[in-house]
Scaffold this motif. Sequence first.
Motif, mmCIF file in Angstrom:
data_model
loop_
_atom_site.group_PDB
_atom_site.id
_atom_site.type_symbol
_atom_site.label_atom_id
_atom_site.label_comp_id
_atom_site.label_asym_id
_atom_site.label_seq_id
_atom_site.Cartn_x
_atom_site.Cartn_y
_atom_site.Cartn_z
ATOM 1 N N ALA A 198 51.430 55.530 32.361
ATOM 2 C CA ALA A 198 50.126 55.884 31.777
ATOM 3 C C ALA A 198 49.062 54.835 32.083
ATOM 4 O O ALA A 198 47.892 55.166 32.291
ATOM 5 C CB ALA A 198 50.264 56.073 30.265
ATOM 6 N N ALA A 199 49.452 53.568 32.114
ATOM 7 C CA ALA A 199 48.466 52.508 32.360
ATOM 8 C C ALA A 199 48.039 52.460 33.820
ATOM 9 O O ALA A 199 46.978 51.931 34.144
ATOM 10 C CB ALA A 199 49.025 51.156 31.921
ATOM 11 N N TRP A 200 48.879 53.017 34.714
ATOM 12 C CA TRP A 200 48.547 53.015 36.140
ATOM 13 C C TRP A 200 47.755 54.245 36.568
ATOM 14 O O TRP A 200 46.922 54.178 37.462
ATOM 15 C CB TRP A 200 49.828 52.939 36.989
ATOM 16 C CG TRP A 200 50.439 51.573 37.028
ATOM 17 C CD1 TRP A 200 51.642 51.193 36.490
ATOM 18 C CD2 TRP A 200 49.886 50.396 37.629
ATOM 19 N NE1 TRP A 200 51.865 49.850 36.726
ATOM 20 C CE2 TRP A 200 50.799 49.343 37.421
ATOM 21 C CE3 TRP A 200 48.699 50.129 38.327
ATOM 22 C CZ2 TRP A 200 50.566 48.045 37.883
ATOM 23 C CZ3 TRP A 200 48.466 48.833 38.782
ATOM 24 C CH2 TRP A 200 49.398 47.816 38.560
ATOM 25 N N SER A 203 42.295 54.768 34.988
ATOM 26 C CA SER A 203 41.698 53.468 35.308
ATOM 27 C C SER A 203 41.391 52.703 34.026
ATOM 28 O O SER A 203 41.389 53.265 32.932
ATOM 29 C CB SER A 203 40.404 53.668 36.095
ATOM 30 O OG SER A 203 39.366 54.070 35.215
ATOM 31 N N GLN A 204 41.092 51.427 34.186
ATOM 32 C CA GLN A 204 40.673 50.617 33.038
ATOM 33 C C GLN A 204 39.397 51.196 32.426
ATOM 34 O O GLN A 204 39.249 51.234 31.204
ATOM 35 C CB GLN A 204 40.416 49.166 33.475
ATOM 36 C CG GLN A 204 41.614 48.469 34.109
ATOM 37 C CD GLN A 204 41.570 48.513 35.621
ATOM 38 O OE1 GLN A 204 40.875 49.351 36.219
ATOM 39 N NE2 GLN A 204 42.305 47.633 36.272
ATOM 40 N N ASP A 205 38.473 51.637 33.307
ATOM 41 C CA ASP A 205 37.204 52.214 32.830
ATOM 42 C C ASP A 205 37.454 53.468 31.996
ATOM 43 O O ASP A 205 36.740 53.741 31.035
ATOM 44 C CB ASP A 205 36.307 52.605 34.017
ATOM 45 C CG ASP A 205 35.883 51.407 34.851
ATOM 46 O OD1 ASP A 205 36.092 50.262 34.403
ATOM 47 O OD2 ASP A 205 35.348 51.620 35.949
ATOM 48 N N PHE A 207 39.809 54.093 30.004
ATOM 49 C CA PHE A 207 40.150 53.739 28.624
ATOM 50 C C PHE A 207 38.972 53.074 27.917
ATOM 51 O O PHE A 207 38.698 53.356 26.757
ATOM 52 C CB PHE A 207 41.388 52.835 28.594
ATOM 53 C CG PHE A 207 42.646 53.573 28.966
ATOM 54 C CD1 PHE A 207 43.257 54.419 28.051
ATOM 55 C CD2 PHE A 207 43.209 53.450 30.227
ATOM 56 C CE1 PHE A 207 44.409 55.126 28.382
ATOM 57 C CE2 PHE A 207 44.354 54.148 30.572
ATOM 58 C CZ PHE A 207 44.955 54.988 29.649
ATOM 59 N N ARG A 208 38.255 52.172 28.631
ATOM 60 C CA ARG A 208 37.124 51.485 28.002
ATOM 61 C C ARG A 208 36.099 52.491 27.498
ATOM 62 O O ARG A 208 35.585 52.377 26.396
ATOM 63 C CB ARG A 208 36.459 50.508 28.975
ATOM 64 C CG ARG A 208 35.322 49.708 28.312
ATOM 65 C CD ARG A 208 34.573 48.808 29.286
ATOM 66 N NE ARG A 208 35.467 47.936 30.022
ATOM 67 C CZ ARG A 208 35.804 48.120 31.297
ATOM 68 N NH1 ARG A 208 35.290 49.123 31.990
ATOM 69 N NH2 ARG A 208 36.633 47.292 31.888
ATOM 70 N N GLU A 210 36.656 55.604 26.917
ATOM 71 C CA GLU A 210 37.336 56.667 26.161
ATOM 72 C C GLU A 210 37.149 58.037 26.812
ATOM 73 O O GLU A 210 36.901 59.045 26.136
ATOM 74 C CB GLU A 210 36.850 56.672 24.697
ATOM 75 C CG GLU A 210 37.108 55.337 24.007
ATOM 76 C CD GLU A 210 36.760 55.329 22.518
ATOM 77 O OE1 GLU A 210 36.256 56.350 22.006
ATOM 78 O OE2 GLU A 210 37.016 54.297 21.868
ATOM 79 N N TYR A 212 39.284 59.827 27.961
ATOM 80 C CA TYR A 212 40.350 60.758 27.574
ATOM 81 C C TYR A 212 39.822 61.804 26.593
ATOM 82 O O TYR A 212 40.400 62.880 26.468
ATOM 83 C CB TYR A 212 41.556 60.002 26.998
ATOM 84 C CG TYR A 212 41.239 58.892 26.026
ATOM 85 C CD1 TYR A 212 40.895 59.165 24.709
ATOM 86 C CD2 TYR A 212 41.275 57.557 26.433
ATOM 87 C CE1 TYR A 212 40.601 58.143 23.821
ATOM 88 C CE2 TYR A 212 40.987 56.522 25.555
ATOM 89 C CZ TYR A 212 40.650 56.821 24.247
ATOM 90 O OH TYR A 212 40.355 55.805 23.368
ATOM 91 N N VAL A 220 44.477 56.282 22.735
ATOM 92 C CA VAL A 220 45.414 55.823 23.766
ATOM 93 C C VAL A 220 46.809 56.382 23.477
ATOM 94 O O VAL A 220 47.534 56.776 24.395
ATOM 95 C CB VAL A 220 45.451 54.278 23.804
ATOM 96 C CG1 VAL A 220 46.416 53.795 24.875
ATOM 97 C CG2 VAL A 220 44.060 53.715 24.070
ATOM 98 N N ASP A 280 41.103 54.469 41.634
ATOM 99 C CA ASP A 280 42.560 54.656 41.714
ATOM 100 C C ASP A 280 43.224 53.282 41.784
ATOM 101 O O ASP A 280 42.861 52.451 42.610
ATOM 102 C CB ASP A 280 42.882 55.480 42.971
ATOM 103 C CG ASP A 280 44.311 56.015 42.986
ATOM 104 O OD1 ASP A 280 45.229 55.302 42.544
ATOM 105 O OD2 ASP A 280 44.494 57.148 43.462
ATOM 106 N N LEU A 281 44.220 53.051 40.936
ATOM 107 C CA LEU A 281 44.841 51.726 40.880
ATOM 108 C C LEU A 281 45.980 51.538 41.873
ATOM 109 O O LEU A 281 46.450 50.422 42.045
ATOM 110 C CB LEU A 281 45.326 51.426 39.456
ATOM 111 C CG LEU A 281 44.211 51.209 38.419
ATOM 112 C CD1 LEU A 281 44.789 51.035 37.022
ATOM 113 C CD2 LEU A 281 43.362 49.993 38.786
#
Lengths: 332, 332
Positions: A198-200, A203-205, A207-208, A210, A212, A220, A280-281
């Motif tokens: 899920a963390a991969w 992206s960080q953005d 989650f920052r 939100e 989702y 989260v 994309d990470l």
Amino acid sequence: MEEGTFDLKKFEIQSGLEIDITLKYTLVGEINENKDNCILVLTSYSATHEDALELIPDRETFDTSTFCFIVINMIGNSASSSPSNTLNPFDGPRFPLVTVHDNVRAQHQLITEELGITQLRLVMGFSMGGLQTFEWACQHSNMIDAILPICGAAKVSKHNWLFLEGAKAALRADQKFEGGDYIENPEIGMDAFAKVYAAWVFSQDFFREELYRNMGMESVEEVVSFMKGYFGRREPNDLIAMIETWQSADIAYNNLHKGDFEGALRSISCKAIVMPSRTDLYFRVEDSENEVKHMPNAELRVIDSKFGHVAGSGMDPVGKRGIGLAIKDLLS
Amino acid sequence: MEEGTFDLKKFEIQSGLEIDITLKYTLVGEINENKDNCILVLTSYSATHEDALELIPDRETFDTSTFCFIVINMIGNSASSSPSNTLNPFDGPRFPLVTVHDNVRAQHQLITEELGITQLRLVMGFSMGGLQTFEWACQHSNMIDAILPICGAAKVSKHNWLFLEGAKAALRADQKFEGGDYIENPEIGMDAFAKVYAAWVFSQDFFREELYRNMGMESVEEVVSFMKGYFGRREPNDLIAMIETWQSADIAYNNLHKGDFEGALRSISCKAIVMPSRTDLYFRVEDSENEVKHMPNAELRVIDSKFGHVAGSGMDPVGKRGIGLAIKDLLS
């Protein structure tokens, strides 16, 4: 929508083993008389043809009603031959490594021998579908008008390999996995797998900001639940088998290209839009840039989205519209 | 180098529990007569004072011989009080959540009561040391001349929380972990933990460009071995305890700031250089930017390195030089 099955007996894979393979596939639309309206869509990790249908553009973006989409399920995805549906001696953890190259060779037989198609208008796919798209282009460039690899690559990168190694280790750490001969579902390992993944995958953005919430999730924790549900559709051995297909992906690892990665890229003479996501990470824009540099007829078109890898799945409206426009450009 | 021990009996932590705490600390250099030459250095995840000493600049970058570095080991790091060295009833998995705030309150007593220091020239730290640095600045801004949080943050981000949740789940998935009451080391879980972590702590570029060769490693597998060795120095329960300290980090989570994150940032009146790494995958430049925006006397200075998070550890020459110059600027 029409579903089909294609059997290959004693199909020799790159490892030298011979296995019976069944490919499940789906047609959306009808193959025309000249058989020159076909778009091949390959599936992504843990996904089936149903998920891949998300890539078909909305009518407002591009009307594809005169085309026929052929979606072939990747080996290992639970629909086509997989550890979970294969009999002794290749059942469960004894299912052999099936490479992207093996997949594409089987798919090519389905397309040409079963469906009698000699020319494809477009080959496309998201993520592992992108890996298969590159392989198609390297092996069968002259029977393809265009390719659209979305958030994929021509070769697994070292970092991508390592992220997958971590996810795999998390799943296998559960002793209930029993080396793949589990009696009951290794739920703790599956939980760890979904959390790592899920963390991969976003992206960080994402989650920052939100983002989702745009997918109907409130937290989260709900994203983790979503991922658990997504992977929970699969058996652990199938998840592992697909990861190993992914980890071994390399368009140059075959008799035609003999390890010459840049040469393999140069051989992709058909039109191409290579479409990574900016955030994309693991399938990185830098890797796509390098690929495009060596491809004679390719355009790099980055999806400007904060959904990370998921931007290319069809679940992100920005990505979905971009994919639709790319399909339109490649078919015009 | 002088090592010291500071005991706090019945120290009340934020959860309301009272525990006996021992802080281990190290002095590099001598505290001068006026006690106005002290630099406080806080430790990072899984690290001890020895690792933190890597942050002290080379003499060519900045001669710090007139200063005294005080390095305090974070609670949970195996040197200070930790699950692995605490007796019943707080041993092993029964060790309570100790927040960053709790750590800093204990450290403040050590600095003021034990060492008699009323003013610090600089508070600094890498990663979780950066979390503690921000907390110091919010709680004791008037006794600090400057702060240097390196690849840290004032609050754990949602994405960072999730990456940690995955790593923790991977370790715990090993049944030998036994909810923390392991008889033997859960080696499979520790292996999974190191693999998951390895993909996060460096950057994608680090692997693409094989920068691990600059650290004396030849392959991705050797990077994994390096990480296994790094975490293998710690007991699993200590690794989990430090993660939970990290996951709960928030400068506003206390009676002084009562959840007002921006207000807490505005209260940091001392000089600050906030120093993220451009390629850090979890302490993101965007988060540092947001912090600096609310801090009255702060500069954002990004480490331009491809080492990812590790750029701030002192192990990356580019990062180490940048940190040295920042220390120089803050002390001049």
